[in-house]
Scaffold this motif. Structure first.
Motif, short mmCIF file in Angstrom:
data_model
loop_
_atom_site.label_atom_id
_atom_site.label_comp_id
_atom_site.label_asym_id
_atom_site.label_seq_id
_atom_site.Cartn_x
_atom_site.Cartn_y
_atom_site.Cartn_z
N LYS A 121 -3.86 2.93 5.53
CA LYS A 121 -4.38 1.64 5.06
C LYS A 121 -5.49 1.11 5.97
CE LYS A 121 0.19 0.54 3.15
NZ LYS A 121 0.64 1.91 3.30
N HIS A 134 -1.46 1.83 -2.15
CA HIS A 134 -1.60 2.32 -3.52
C HIS A 134 -1.19 1.27 -4.56
CE1 HIS A 134 -1.10 6.30 -1.47
NE2 HIS A 134 -1.84 6.76 -2.46
N THR A 135 -0.06 0.59 -4.28
CA THR A 135 0.55 -0.24 -5.31
C THR A 135 -0.41 -1.33 -5.78
OG1 THR A 135 2.59 0.23 -4.13
CG2 THR A 135 2.75 -1.34 -5.93
N HIS A 262 9.51 -6.27 2.46
CA HIS A 262 9.27 -4.85 2.78
C HIS A 262 10.38 -4.21 3.60
CE1 HIS A 262 7.32 -1.49 4.98
NE2 HIS A 262 6.47 -1.40 3.97
N HIS A 266 13.04 -1.19 3.00
CA HIS A 266 12.58 0.09 3.54
C HIS A 266 13.49 0.63 4.65
CE1 HIS A 266 8.96 -0.53 1.25
NE2 HIS A 266 8.28 0.41 1.87
N LYS A 270 14.93 4.41 4.43
CA LYS A 270 14.35 5.43 5.33
C LYS A 270 15.38 5.89 6.36
CE LYS A 270 9.53 4.46 4.40
NZ LYS A 270 8.15 4.46 4.84
N ASN A 279 8.67 6.79 -3.56
CA ASN A 279 8.12 5.47 -3.81
C ASN A 279 7.54 5.49 -5.23
OD1 ASN A 279 6.02 3.53 -4.04
ND2 ASN A 279 5.55 3.58 -1.86
N ARG A 288 3.31 6.55 -11.49
CA ARG A 288 2.91 7.06 -10.17
C ARG A 288 4.14 7.15 -9.27
NH1 ARG A 288 2.76 3.98 -4.88
NH2 ARG A 288 1.97 5.57 -3.48
N1 LIG Z 1 5.59 0.83 2.16
C1 LIG Z 1 5.29 2.08 1.54
C2 LIG Z 1 6.22 3.16 2.02
O1 LIG Z 1 6.60 3.12 3.17
O2 LIG Z 1 6.51 4.05 1.20
C3 LIG Z 1 3.90 2.53 1.89
O3 LIG Z 1 3.26 1.69 2.78
C4 LIG Z 1 3.10 2.94 0.75
O4 LIG Z 1 2.72 1.85 -0.01
P1 LIG Z 1 1.83 2.13 -1.29
O5 LIG Z 1 2.69 2.97 -2.22
O6 LIG Z 1 1.52 0.80 -1.86
O7 LIG Z 1 0.64 2.86 -0.80
#
Ligand SMILES: N[C@H](C(=O)O)[C@H](O)COP(=O)(O)O
Ligand SMILES: NC(=O)c1ccc[n+]([C@@H]2O[C@H](COP(=O)([O-])OP(=O)(O)OC[C@H]3O[C@@H](n4cnc5c(N)ncnc54)[C@H](O)[C@@H]3O)[C@@H](O)[C@H]2O)c1
Length: 328
Positions: A121, A134-135, A262, A266, A270, A279, A288
Motif C-alpha cells: 500500500k 484492493h478492497t 481491522h 484479522h 491470522k 480475503n 475477487r
Molecule cells: N487487511 C488485508 C489482509 O491482511 O488480508 C490486506 O491489507 C489486504 O487488503 P485489501 O484486500 O483491501 O488489499
C-alpha cells in the motif's frame, strides 16, 4: 453454472512475494489445469520468480492446449523491473494497473473471478494511487458504493465493519446502518454458497461496554443493528464480547463473526489460519479472492515464500465461480 472457471490472477507488487507464490502454485497444479488461468502482469517478473524458485514454466500471450505455456496478459511497466524487496513507485503503479486490467476482464466476462497476489500500500500511494488497498480500489473501479472484507477459513470466518482506518475512525464507522449492511453482505455471501449462516456480532468495547460502564456504543449502535437484522430474517445474535466470540465461532457455535475493526477480525484469523485463510471482497459486481498475507519484502527473492495461501485463494475463487450470484 460455470464449468471451468477462467481465473485472472494479478501479479501483485512485482518487488514482493506475489510472483513467487504464483509460479509455485502453477507448478503445483496438473498441467492441463493451467489453461484456466491468465496472469495479469509482466512475464519478466514471472521469469525472475522462476529463476529464484528453480521452477521451469513458459509464458506467452495465450495458453497452449496442453497447458505447457501459461497465458500472460502483459501490462507494461513504467520503467525497468523493480528491485526485489524494495518499496518503489514503479512497482506500486504497476500493481494498480494489473488490478485495473483484471477488473476489465471480469467486467467483460473474459474472466469469471479475480485472484490477487499482494500489493504494497505504501508503494501504491507513492505512485499517486490513493487507495487503502484492493478492497477500496475495486469498489472505485467497479463503481460500487461500498465493499466489505471477509476473511474466510475452514473454522473461522469474519467480516469487517471497517478495515484500513485509524481506530478512532473505526469507532466512528461502527454505526447501526453500517453494521446492518455488513451483516447482510456476510449473510448473502453464505447463502450464495448454499448455507444459512449463524452470525455473531462482536462488541466494540470491553465486555460490550458492561451496560455503559466501559462505553455506550454497543448498546447505542450494535444492539439495534442486531435487532433490525433479525427482523429481516437473518440468524444473528449479539453483540457478544469480542474476547470470547471468536473462540466460540472457532469451536462451532457460529459460522461468521462481524468484526468491528481491522485487527479485531484479522488477529484471530491470522493466528489460527495464516496459511489458509483467504480475503474475499463482497458487495462488488465481480468476484475477487486474495491471499491474506502481504508482500513480505523481508523474504521476497529468497524463494522461501509459502504458496499454500495462494492455492487456498484459487480454490475459494473456483468455489465462488461455481456458485451463482443471488438475484436481488
Ligand atoms: N487487511 C488485508 C489482509 O491482511 O488480508 C490486506 O491489507 C489486504 O487488503 P485489501 O484486500 O483491501 O488489499
Ligand atoms: N492481499 C494484500 O494485498 C495484502 C495483505 C496483507 C498485507 N498487505 C500489504 O503488504 C505489505 C507488508 O505487510 P506486512 O509486513 O504487514 O505483512 P506480510 O504478510 O507481508 O508479512 C508478515 C510476516 O509474514 C511473513 N510472510 C508473509 N507472507 C508469507 C508467505 N507467503 N510465506 C512465508 N512467510 C510469509 C513475512 O515474511 C513477515 O514475516 C503492506 O504494504 C501491507 O499493507 C497486502
Amino acid at each position: 453454472m460455470v464449468k471451468n472457471a477462467k481465473v485472472a490472477v494479478t501479479l501483485g507488487d512485482p518487488a514482493g512475494v506475489g510472483p513467487e507464490v504464483i509460479v509455485k502454485s502453477l507448478a503445483a497444479m496438473p498441467r492441463h489445469e493451467r489453461r484456466d488461468f491468465v496472469i495479469v502482469g509482466n512475464s519478466k517478473a514471472l521469469e525472475r520468480a522462476c529463476r529464484t524458485t528453480g521452477i521451469d514454466l513458459r509464458f506467452g500471450p495465450s495458453a497452449s492446449e496442453d497447458g505447457s505455456t501459461i497465458a500472460v496478459d502483459e501490462v507494461a511497466l513504467d520503467g525497468s523491473l523493480p528491485e526485489i524487496g524494495k518499496v518503489s513507485p514503479i512497482a506500486g503503479d504497476a500493481s494498480v494497473r494489473y488490478i485495473s486490467r483484471a477488473v476489465e476482464l471480469a467486467m467483460s466476462g473474459d474472466a469469471d473471478v479475480i485472484v490477487t497476489a499482494p500489493i504494497n500500500k505504501e508503494a501504491m500511494n507513492l505512485a499517486g494511487h490513493h487507495f487503502d488497498g484492493h478492497t477500496g480500489l475495486l469498489a472505485h473501479l467497479t463503481g460500487s458504493k461500498s465493499s466489505f472484507m471477509l476473511l474466510a477459513s475452514d473454522r473461522l470466518n469474519t467480516i469487517h465493519v471497517s478495515t484500513h482506518v485509524s481506530l478512532r475512525g473505526a469507532i466512528e464507522r461502527a454505526k447501526t446502518d453500517r453494521v446492518i449492511a455488513t451483516i447482510e453482505a456476510g449473510h448473502n455471501h453464505f447463502v450464495r454458497l448454499g448455507k444459512k449462516p449463524r452470525i455473531a456480532v462482536a462488541g466494540i468495547n470491553p465486555h460490550c461496554g458492561e451496560n455503559g460502564l466501559f462505553g455506550t456504543e454497543d448498546m447505542e449502535f450494535l444492539t439495534p443493528a442486531v435487532e433490525l437484522a433479525r427482523a429481516k430474517g437473518i440468524d444473528v445474535v449479539g453483540p457478544i464480547s469480542a474476547d470470547t466470540v471468536f473462540a466460540r465461532a472457532y469451536n462451532g457455535a457460529f459460522d461468521l463473526v462481524i468484526a468491528q475493526y481491522h485487527d479485531q477480525g484479522h488477529i484471530p484469523i491470522k493466528l489460527v489460519a495464516f496459511e489458509t485463510a483467504v480475503n474475499v471482497s463482497l458487495g462488488l459486481p465481480i468476484d475477487r479472492v486474495s491471499v491474506d498475507h502481504g508482500t513480505a519484502f523481508d523474504i521476497a527473492g529468497t524463494g522461501k515464500a509459502n504458496h499454500a495461501n495462494m492455492l487456498s485463494a484459487i480454490a475459494y475463487a473456483q468455489l465462488m465461480a461455481r456458485s451463482p450470484r443471488q438475484r436481488a
